[in-house]
Scaffold this motif. Structure first.
Motif, short mmCIF file in Angstrom:
data_model
loop_
_atom_site.label_atom_id
_atom_site.label_comp_id
_atom_site.label_asym_id
_atom_site.label_seq_id
_atom_site.Cartn_x
_atom_site.Cartn_y
_atom_site.Cartn_z
N TRP A 58 0.84 -1.20 0.00
CA TRP A 58 0.00 0.00 0.00
C TRP A 58 0.87 1.25 0.00
O TRP A 58 0.47 2.29 0.53
N VAL A 70 -6.81 1.33 -1.29
CA VAL A 70 -6.86 0.11 -0.48
C VAL A 70 -8.32 -0.28 -0.30
O VAL A 70 -9.13 0.48 0.22
N THR A 72 -10.32 -1.90 1.75
CA THR A 72 -10.39 -2.53 3.08
C THR A 72 -11.64 -3.40 3.21
O THR A 72 -11.61 -4.42 3.88
N GLN B 100 -0.98 2.95 6.65
CA GLN B 100 -1.21 1.51 6.48
C GLN B 100 -1.68 0.86 7.79
O GLN B 100 -2.54 -0.03 7.77
N SER B 104 -5.72 -0.56 8.54
CA SER B 104 -5.90 -2.00 8.74
C SER B 104 -6.13 -2.35 10.21
O SER B 104 -6.61 -3.44 10.52
N ALA B 122 1.93 -4.23 4.64
CA ALA B 122 1.99 -2.90 4.02
C ALA B 122 2.71 -1.91 4.93
O ALA B 122 3.47 -1.05 4.46
#
Lengths: 327, 327
Positions: A58, A70, A72, B100, B104, B122
């Protein structure tokens, strides 16, 4: 030391000659690298229905100004990456690192000279930048790759022989579902101060520690030949058997004189050995009872090797198998 | 574990806010980074006659097509780099990694979900690419820098607290005359699977292990203020004393009420803490008896801090000193 929960399926060497353009300083062969990563993903998915690749890099790429996108939600919907990630990747240096090492003599040691110290720093910068690109290329294929530099892992040598090479970080990464990505690296040496540890030596050590089902060397030629592959009379050696006493013989094809020597060429700037080291290291791995497949990157043969789908009794696989003699 | 041959002179934190442009994804503040490296070199040469800088980054830079020029003869003529390299550098992530991690939730753990696993990969790609750039910037100033990722060094946590953090690679690198360069990193966590280890926590741990003479935090403001530095009424705290019981008091300037609280702001996307963590970690370091200097990057004050040339009795140094109370 931690133990591997299940045996590692495969250790893959991405040869420096396979993934870089050897004649050009610090130039990646993008096509070969991308193909290797895509084939690795295929080998890991083991014929499951092809899924959408969810990239794990990323970061911004050089020259791109747009922020990475991204998905998600797409990730959140996944049960798992659906990959058997029990692989270890090791890559060589190719056109990264060799220039810096040979200009300074960093592979020969002697950190008291500023030239060697600078060359060691420069070599590590070069090889770790290639490592970063390999990790990113794998991540873009949805492979959860983790870069591990042997120097940072605390690996060191004594007169160029590995003396300290703890694999606990590698094993823990595998446990956690990551694919460790190691590389030929500058390391400290107890006698020489420093040296360069080749990817091939790393592979042999890891094969000993991790007992993979098979080891694959991807290179820029179809395998091991009886003389430099540029020679028009060069013959591809399809199968080599090694015995426990250090002997080896060519099983296929039948040549005049079974123990006939293998001539190889070593590029002058190759500070860690070239094809000769590769054969010796591969033979040492085979002696452990682990089959070794040496073949050309970005071919149907490399995909079959990565899947472990190599049958020496048929002729449609192009490459060299090195295994322990049955006796 | 190996012991340090001589005490480390200084551990330097290059704050993420100091060397990156925090508002822009993966953008390095080249000026601040270059200045930090040049000032580090000055601090290491300790007022010796300025020598020609012999760069140790012999790699191609993005966008440059020419091969790097290496003056091997110039290196061979040198007695040594002429630098007291007994420094350790740790840098934060700034605009690398935070995106990142926060997209996440990798800092919160849970590797069984593909999103967290991908985000962890990432995040490490992003922070290690910044590390690569910091190592290269130091090497270009002739500082023999060596990148060491905490993950690769085998560092791990349990519920975000460091449990395994072997410094032998760092100590061996220092012995060999290299400057280790660590960074905030994704690491494995025994309970959470994974988390993000901040550069500030790394610094505290290293201060404990290596007992440096002083620790410098370079950041984007002049030091610690009594409230967010964007507040026009914010007062720079010049000197803070900590005692062995975890208490601390502001020695300079004299504010109403000595134990007055310090308000700080933590950016929402800062997954490892921000200024509050920094103060707590700095106080913990000072409690070890190691003076901590917090100041603004790329100023005369940062150069003096790196040289250890800070005198709290005069007012011409702008920054915050945190030290252990005398009694």
């Amino acid at each position: 030391m931690a133990e591997a929960a299940r045996p590692v399926r495969c250790i893959v060497k991405l040869g420096g000659a396979a993934i870089t353009n050897k004649g050009e300083l610090e130039s990646i062969d993008e096509g070969s690298l991308r193909s290797s990563c895509a084939q690795l993903r295929q080998a890991m998915s083991d014929n499951a229905a092809p899924e959408k690749v969810m990239g794990m890099d990323w970061s911004r790429r050089p020259g791109e100004s747009a922020d990475p996108v991204v998905d998600t939600e797409g990730f959140a919907d996944m049960d798992g990456p659906g990959l058997d990630t029990n692989f270890v990747v090791v890559h060589g240096a190719g056109s990264f690192g060799h220039f810096q090492a040979s200009r300074s003599g960093a592979h020969k040691g002697g950190l008291h000279t500023t030239l060697v110290k600078a060359g060691f720093v420069a070599t590590r910068i070069s090889v770790t930048s290639l490592n970063q690109e390999v990790v990113r290329a794998l991540a873009r294929e949805g492979i959860p790759s983790i870069g591990l530099s042997p120097f940072a892992c605390g690996w060191s040598t004594r007169q160029r022989k590995l003396v300290s090479a703890n694999a606990s970080q590698i094993i823990q990464s595998l446990h956690a579902g990551f694919v460790p990505v190691l590389h030929g690296d500058g390391v400290l040496d107890e006698l020489l101060d420093c040296t360069i540890l080749s990817g091939d030596v790393i592979i042999r050590h890891l094969a000993q520690l991790l007992s993979p089902k098979y080891v694959v060397f991807l290179t820029d030629v179809h395998g091991v030949y009886d003389r430099p592959p540029t020679d028009p009379n060069a013959v591809l050696l399809r199968e080599i058997e090694v015995d426990d006493n250090g002997g080896w013989s060519i099983v296929k094809p039948a040549l005049q004189g079974n123990k006939r020597g293998v001539e190889t060429s070593v590029a002058a700037h190759d500070t860690t050995g070239g094809m000769e080291t590769k054969i010796l290291e591969a033979a040492a791995i085979a002696r452990l009872g682990v089959d070794v497949y040496i073949t050309k990157v970005d071919t149907e043969h490399s995909l079959r090797a990565l899947k472990g789908d190599v049958n020496t009794s048929s002729d449609d696989w192009l490459g060299t198998v090195i295994c322990r003699s049955a006796k």
